[in-house]
Design a protein around this motif. Structure first.
Motif, PDB file in Angstrom:
ATOM      1  N   GLU A 102     -20.279 -55.954 -13.687  1.00  0.00           N
ATOM      2  CA  GLU A 102     -20.557 -54.606 -13.210  1.00  0.00           C
ATOM      3  C   GLU A 102     -19.326 -53.722 -13.360  1.00  0.00           C
ATOM      4  O   GLU A 102     -18.205 -54.157 -13.130  1.00  0.00           O
ATOM      5  N   ILE A 103     -19.568 -52.479 -13.737  1.00  0.00           N
ATOM      6  CA  ILE A 103     -18.500 -51.491 -13.808  1.00  0.00           C
ATOM      7  C   ILE A 103     -19.018 -50.190 -13.198  1.00  0.00           C
ATOM      8  O   ILE A 103     -20.167 -49.787 -13.438  1.00  0.00           O
ATOM      9  N   SER A 104     -18.202 -49.559 -12.370  1.00  0.00           N
ATOM     10  CA  SER A 104     -18.595 -48.296 -11.747  1.00  0.00           C
ATOM     11  C   SER A 104     -17.528 -47.246 -12.009  1.00  0.00           C
ATOM     12  O   SER A 104     -16.324 -47.549 -12.019  1.00  0.00           O
ATOM     13  N   HIS A 105     -17.981 -46.016 -12.220  1.00  0.00           N
ATOM     14  CA  HIS A 105     -17.080 -44.897 -12.494  1.00  0.00           C
ATOM     15  C   HIS A 105     -17.481 -43.740 -11.593  1.00  0.00           C
ATOM     16  O   HIS A 105     -18.651 -43.353 -11.531  1.00  0.00           O
ATOM     17  N   GLU A 106     -16.524 -43.198 -10.869  1.00  0.00           N
ATOM     18  CA  GLU A 106     -16.791 -42.142  -9.901  1.00  0.00           C
ATOM     19  C   GLU A 106     -16.382 -40.782 -10.453  1.00  0.00           C
ATOM     20  O   GLU A 106     -15.279 -40.615 -10.980  1.00  0.00           O
ATOM     21  N   ILE A 107     -17.295 -39.815 -10.328  1.00  0.00           N
ATOM     22  CA  ILE A 107     -17.036 -38.427 -10.726  1.00  0.00           C
ATOM     23  C   ILE A 107     -17.378 -37.547  -9.537  1.00  0.00           C
ATOM     24  O   ILE A 107     -18.558 -37.341  -9.233  1.00  0.00           O
ATOM     25  N   SER A 108     -16.381 -37.030  -8.857  1.00  0.00           N
ATOM     26  CA  SER A 108     -16.600 -36.221  -7.665  1.00  0.00           C
ATOM     27  C   SER A 108     -17.423 -37.031  -6.663  1.00  0.00           C
ATOM     28  O   SER A 108     -17.037 -38.120  -6.276  1.00  0.00           O
ATOM     29  N   ASN A 109     -18.605 -36.532  -6.255  1.00  0.00           N
ATOM     30  CA  ASN A 109     -19.464 -37.240  -5.311  1.00  0.00           C
ATOM     31  C   ASN A 109     -20.524 -38.092  -6.006  1.00  0.00           C
ATOM     32  O   ASN A 109     -21.460 -38.570  -5.363  1.00  0.00           O
ATOM     33  N   THR A 110     -20.389 -38.269  -7.310  1.00  0.00           N
ATOM     34  CA  THR A 110     -21.359 -39.037  -8.087  1.00  0.00           C
ATOM     35  C   THR A 110     -20.706 -40.292  -8.649  1.00  0.00           C
ATOM     36  O   THR A 110     -19.570 -40.267  -9.114  1.00  0.00           O
ATOM     37  N   LYS A 111     -21.454 -41.408  -8.580  1.00  0.00           N
ATOM     38  CA  LYS A 111     -20.951 -42.668  -9.112  1.00  0.00           C
ATOM     39  C   LYS A 111     -21.932 -43.210 -10.145  1.00  0.00           C
ATOM     40  O   LYS A 111     -23.151 -43.220  -9.921  1.00  0.00           O
ATOM     41  N   LEU A 112     -21.408 -43.646 -11.290  1.00  0.00           N
ATOM     42  CA  LEU A 112     -22.207 -44.261 -12.334  1.00  0.00           C
ATOM     43  C   LEU A 112     -21.982 -45.767 -12.292  1.00  0.00           C
ATOM     44  O   LEU A 112     -20.839 -46.239 -12.320  1.00  0.00           O
ATOM     45  N   ASN A 113     -23.080 -46.530 -12.210  1.00  0.00           N
ATOM     46  CA  ASN A 113     -22.981 -47.988 -12.092  1.00  0.00           C
ATOM     47  C   ASN A 113     -23.730 -48.656 -13.248  1.00  0.00           C
ATOM     48  O   ASN A 113     -24.926 -48.408 -13.451  1.00  0.00           O
ATOM     49  N   LEU A 114     -23.019 -49.487 -13.994  1.00  0.00           N
ATOM     50  CA  LEU A 114     -23.611 -50.219 -15.115  1.00  0.00           C
ATOM     51  C   LEU A 114     -23.440 -51.705 -14.881  1.00  0.00           C
ATOM     52  O   LEU A 114     -22.359 -52.165 -14.510  1.00  0.00           O
ATOM     53  N   ALA A 115     -24.516 -52.480 -15.082  1.00  0.00           N
ATOM     54  CA  ALA A 115     -24.468 -53.937 -14.924  1.00  0.00           C
ATOM     55  C   ALA A 115     -25.097 -54.598 -16.141  1.00  0.00           C
ATOM     56  O   ALA A 115     -26.185 -54.205 -16.577  1.00  0.00           O
ATOM     57  N   LEU A 116     -24.412 -55.581 -16.685  1.00  0.00           N
ATOM     58  CA  LEU A 116     -24.932 -56.407 -17.778  1.00  0.00           C
ATOM     59  C   LEU A 116     -25.015 -57.837 -17.281  1.00  0.00           C
ATOM     60  O   LEU A 116     -24.033 -58.382 -16.765  1.00  0.00           O
ATOM     61  N   GLU A 120     -27.420 -47.129 -13.034  1.00  0.00           N
ATOM     62  CA  GLU A 120     -27.776 -46.408 -11.815  1.00  0.00           C
ATOM     63  C   GLU A 120     -26.819 -45.242 -11.588  1.00  0.00           C
ATOM     64  O   GLU A 120     -25.627 -45.339 -11.851  1.00  0.00           O
ATOM     65  N   ILE A 121     -27.391 -44.148 -11.109  1.00  0.00           N
ATOM     66  CA  ILE A 121     -26.607 -42.980 -10.696  1.00  0.00           C
ATOM     67  C   ILE A 121     -26.687 -42.867  -9.184  1.00  0.00           C
ATOM     68  O   ILE A 121     -27.772 -42.832  -8.610  1.00  0.00           O
ATOM     69  N   SER A 122     -25.529 -42.836  -8.540  1.00  0.00           N
ATOM     70  CA  SER A 122     -25.451 -42.769  -7.078  1.00  0.00           C
ATOM     71  C   SER A 122     -24.831 -41.441  -6.671  1.00  0.00           C
ATOM     72  O   SER A 122     -23.732 -41.106  -7.106  1.00  0.00           O
ATOM     73  N   GLN A 123     -25.550 -40.687  -5.840  1.00  0.00           N
ATOM     74  CA  GLN A 123     -25.098 -39.361  -5.419  1.00  0.00           C
ATOM     75  C   GLN A 123     -24.892 -39.326  -3.911  1.00  0.00           C
ATOM     76  O   GLN A 123     -25.802 -39.641  -3.139  1.00  0.00           O
ATOM     77  N   GLN A 124     -23.701 -38.935  -3.477  1.00  0.00           N
ATOM     78  CA  GLN A 124     -23.400 -38.782  -2.060  1.00  0.00           C
ATOM     79  C   GLN A 124     -23.835 -37.396  -1.620  1.00  0.00           C
ATOM     80  O   GLN A 124     -23.245 -36.393  -2.000  1.00  0.00           O
ATOM     81  N   LEU A 125     -24.916 -37.324  -0.826  1.00  0.00           N
ATOM     82  CA  LEU A 125     -25.452 -36.036  -0.411  1.00  0.00           C
ATOM     83  C   LEU A 125     -24.652 -35.434   0.735  1.00  0.00           C
ATOM     84  O   LEU A 125     -24.426 -34.227   0.787  1.00  0.00           O
ATOM     85  N   LEU A 167     -22.032 -36.933   4.475  1.00  0.00           N
ATOM     86  CA  LEU A 167     -21.248 -38.037   5.016  1.00  0.00           C
ATOM     87  C   LEU A 167     -22.104 -39.250   5.372  1.00  0.00           C
ATOM     88  O   LEU A 167     -21.612 -40.379   5.410  1.00  0.00           O
ATOM     89  N   LYS A 168     -23.410 -39.028   5.621  1.00  0.00           N
ATOM     90  CA  LYS A 168     -24.261 -40.120   6.066  1.00  0.00           C
ATOM     91  C   LYS A 168     -25.312 -40.559   5.048  1.00  0.00           C
ATOM     92  O   LYS A 168     -25.879 -41.652   5.184  1.00  0.00           O
ATOM     93  N   THR A 169     -25.589 -39.741   4.045  1.00  0.00           N
ATOM     94  CA  THR A 169     -26.725 -40.006   3.167  1.00  0.00           C
ATOM     95  C   THR A 169     -26.295 -40.163   1.713  1.00  0.00           C
ATOM     96  O   THR A 169     -25.510 -39.362   1.203  1.00  0.00           O
ATOM     97  N   ASN A 170     -26.854 -41.181   1.079  1.00  0.00           N
ATOM     98  CA  ASN A 170     -26.566 -41.471  -0.319  1.00  0.00           C
ATOM     99  C   ASN A 170     -27.883 -41.805  -1.013  1.00  0.00           C
ATOM    100  O   ASN A 170     -28.730 -42.509  -0.464  1.00  0.00           O
ATOM    101  N   ILE A 171     -28.075 -41.320  -2.246  1.00  0.00           N
ATOM    102  CA  ILE A 171     -29.290 -41.615  -3.002  1.00  0.00           C
ATOM    103  C   ILE A 171     -28.929 -42.263  -4.323  1.00  0.00           C
ATOM    104  O   ILE A 171     -27.937 -41.882  -4.967  1.00  0.00           O
ATOM    105  N   ASN A 172     -29.709 -43.267  -4.714  1.00  0.00           N
ATOM    106  CA  ASN A 172     -29.458 -44.015  -5.947  1.00  0.00           C
ATOM    107  C   ASN A 172     -30.714 -44.007  -6.808  1.00  0.00           C
ATOM    108  O   ASN A 172     -31.805 -44.354  -6.333  1.00  0.00           O
TER     109      ASN A 172
END
Length: 278
Positions: A94-108, A130-135, A137-142
């Motif tokens: 797995e590799i994850s890359h964070e851009i501001s409040n957004t995280k990109l997650n790739l798994a092989l 997967e794209i993970s967005q921090q909405l 302080l309490k909520t995150n959507i993937n």
């Protein structure tokens, strides 16, 4: 022997390249899933390394092995009693890359699912993006897509989850294929209610001539209560008790069509595990 060594190398290359990582864990577990006429018993072990490359990039590698033993009631499935042991070996990178409040997650995740004899034809590539967005302080959507075998054979499926931190002790995740409610009353105890769609498949050593079957397929939806206890600085034990709904145990052909249904029915699940983390 050469084939086994080559396939083992395929799974361990990325694992060995991560020998000096920041986090390390080893776990072993045992679970039983009895039904009316068939009992399923699975043992597994996993080793995981992870590292933060920098403030924006993280990598993780996990190697897991599991063995499934199937016990049939005497006289119920005489023609299939030799289908009693299956193994799975997988390496998840797995590799994850964070851009501001957004995280990109790739798994092989290359996996080898086999009956007793391991071969190159048993290797399948699974994975997810997967794209993970921090909405807030309490909520995150993937949101993402995965090539997964949770329904008993490899296929592409969408993934979605919403995570909400209720307070410092409780959290909620609702989504597909996994949902979870977790609670921790102190740093040693962690309780959770989980619901997950899960399954896999195993290539047979020989084609079943009578029905052209080439794989064993398993799938179910599992609802469970889980408890993890930190018994020492680095050691954890966990217990799991739940129930499998819509449980399926089938023989399928090369096109993933069902050719024989064991009609196992549903049943409960019990599990215990131990983990070392540092």
């Amino acid at each position: 022997m050469k084939i086994r060594l080559l396939i083992g190398s395929l799974f361990l290359i990325s694992f060995l390249n991560m020998k000096a990582q920041e986090k390390f864990s080893v776990n072993a577990n045992l679970k039983t899933e009895p039904t009316d006429k068939i009992d399923f018993n699975e043992t597994g072990i996993g080793i995981s390394f992870s590292k933060a490359i920098n403030s924006k990039n993280k990598i993780k590698n996990t190697v897991e092995y599991s063995n499934l033993r199937v016990n049939y009631d005497i006289g119920s499935f005489e023609a299939f009693e030799t289908l009693d042991q299956f193994s799975q070996l997988k390496n998840k990178f797995e590799i994850s890359h964070e851009i501001s409040n957004t995280k990109l997650n790739l798994a092989l995740t290359p996996t080898a699912n086999f009956q007793k004899t391991l071969d190159f034809s048993d290797v399948t590539l699974l994975g997810s993006f997967e794209i993970s967005q921090q909405l807030n302080l309490k909520t995150n959507i993937n949101v993402g897509v995965a090539r997964t075998a949770i329904f008993g054979y490899p296929q592409f499926l969408p993934t979605l989850s919403v995570q909400y931190k209720v307070n410092d002790k409780s959290a909620l995740m609702i989504g597909f294929p996994d949902s979870k409610i977790s609670y921790s009353n102190n740093i040693r105890n962690a309780f959770s209610l989980t619901n997950s769609f899960n399954g896999t498949f195993y290539n047979l050593d020989h084609t079943l001539i009578a029905n052209n079957g080439t794989k064993i397929s398993t799938s179910q939806m599992t609802s469970a209560f889980e408890y993890e206890r930190n018994v020492d600085k680095n050691w954890f034990i966990n217990f799991k008790a739940g129930y499998d709904f819509n449980k399926k145990y089938n023989i399928i052909d090369n096109d993933n069509h069902k050719v024989y249904d064991f009609n196992t029915g549903n049943g409960y699940i019990l599990g215990i595990g131990i983990k070392y983390k540092q």
